[in-house]
Design an enzyme around this catalytic site. Sequence first.
Site, PDB file in Angstrom:
ATOM      1  N   ASP A  25      -2.583  -9.963   4.699  1.00 25.40           N
ATOM      2  CA  ASP A  25      -2.040  -9.888   3.331  1.00 25.40           C
ATOM      3  C   ASP A  25      -1.041 -10.994   2.959  1.00 25.40           C
ATOM      4  OD1 ASP A  25      -3.104  -7.437   4.093  1.00 25.40           O
ATOM      5  OD2 ASP A  25      -1.301  -6.303   3.663  1.00 25.40           O
TER       6      ASP A  25
HETATM    7  N1  DQQ Z   1      -1.863  -4.621   5.787  1.00 21.68           N
HETATM    8  C1  DQQ Z   1      -2.295  -3.494   4.998  1.00 21.68           C
HETATM    9  C2  DQQ Z   1      -1.016  -2.932   4.522  1.00 21.68           C
HETATM   10  C3  DQQ Z   1      -0.112  -3.071   5.686  1.00 21.68           C
HETATM   11  C4  DQQ Z   1      -0.526  -4.395   6.250  1.00 21.68           C
HETATM   12  C5  DQQ Z   1      -3.251  -3.899   3.921  1.00 21.68           C
HETATM   13  C6  DQQ Z   1      -0.534  -4.422   7.759  1.00 21.68           C
HETATM   14  O1  DQQ Z   1      -1.114  -1.588   4.089  1.00 21.68           O
HETATM   15  O2  DQQ Z   1       1.262  -3.057   5.334  1.00 21.68           O
HETATM   16  O3  DQQ Z   1      -4.162  -4.851   4.338  1.00 21.68           O
HETATM   17  O4  DQQ Z   1      -0.898  -5.726   8.195  1.00 21.68           O
END
Ligand code: DQQ
Length: 458
Positions: A25
């Site tokens: 992300d």
């Molecule tokens: N990636 C998810 C989120 C979390 C993060 C979404 C963990 O919910 O915080 O891709 O890498």
Amino acid sequence: MQIKHHNDHHRTAYHFQAPSNWMNDPNGLVQWKGNYHLFYQYHPHGPLPGKIHWGHAMSSDLLHWTHLPIALSPTDGGPDEDGCWSGCMVNDHGTPTIIYSGNAHGRQLPCIATSADDDLLTWQKYTGNPVLPDWPAELDIVEFRDHCVWQESEMWYQVIGSGIKGVGGTALLYRSPDLLQWEYLQPLCVGNKAESGTMWECPDFFPLGDKHVLTVSSIPDGLVYYFIGTYQNFTFTPESQGVLDGSRHFYAPQSIRDDQGRRLMFGWLREGRDDTDLQLAGWAGAMSLPRILSLQPGATLGIEPAPEIAQLRRDHHAVEPRTITGHQTVIEQLFTNALEIMLDIDSQAATSCGLALQDSAYPEESIYISLQGSGLSIEAKNGSAKLEREQYPLTPGRHTLHIFLDGSVLEIFIDASACLTERFYHSAPRQLNLSLFANGGEATLHQLDVWEMASIWR
Ligand code: DQQ
């Protein structure tokens, strides 16, 4: 910094990527002291997910990025010992402040870190982390993480991603005078599990024109939903909804209002290959192009690539408007992995029409981008095998497809109002022939411009 994988033709030239290893992300997106900063979920010790850190890069022009040292790392024995998960950044009266999900023992709770340097290189974690001791007691929720924080009338507000058991994905609203003490208010918005999933990750909530927009990344759907609606009395009432990208390769986006007043968004482009291939490659994950969101007449969403991308255009190939019948090769032997294509085509009487990208060295490998009765379809073929197929519903007729092919990424902006992203892993650096095709009748080409693109890495 791009040296390690410079021979890997699946890497991108103008989509942001981490220097190596696993990336997911976008986080903490901010424009600070004139520079854009892009943080991202990062596992620095391998190409698969692990203990997640915050990677960091900076750009003065939204095009060329400089990789910087890791910004946040898990602290042994701390509330983020198993990972510094997703979050955002705000300007707290001059202090850059990150609100992120500390992951420990399978649970995530909000944590705070601040920086005192103009390039946002060094971060101090708040000693009172986590700033919420637990999930809201009054709700029966499935999970709880990811943060979107904003200021309103001298108070801070945040939505946290969640889901109410048996009901659906939920964005929970909190309020704070100082970013440290938070009071739970109520759900900002509750979804229907049959329509938008059971858990909403990475909620993003912002004004757009005279409306508000909520975007959420849905479990188990793997899609990013957006809702356009009205925000009043701490409740958001959706009036319309859609998907930000028709494919599951685009996920967990985050946006900011930049200094030009634009709503600027990046999303994570997931890979489409298995762990063995990721281990061999040594890296995983790319960012979408910077996308600009706008509110269009009829309260619909506009989505376009940031205009800065056009600065990367190099050699140009134009094809004259024409009637298309059958299969016509229009551009031959493009020796590049990085293209931008502007296609304006009217399907007229054709049952399917579009653009084919065929590799002259590997003729069995081809990508078909076609308008068919059911909509826009992206299809890869390897010999007779269909490798991947993505579809976006569209009515037959005239459509503008703004296509970005970059290494293993294919990102298409459809009529400046939707996107469709795909990943393809071709056998060798591309030598492309471009063809137009129309089946079952004639189609009309209004525009075909193709640019070979420069790299964003200096
Ligand atoms: N990636 C998810 C989120 C979390 C993060 C979404 C963990 O919910 O915080 O891709 O890498």
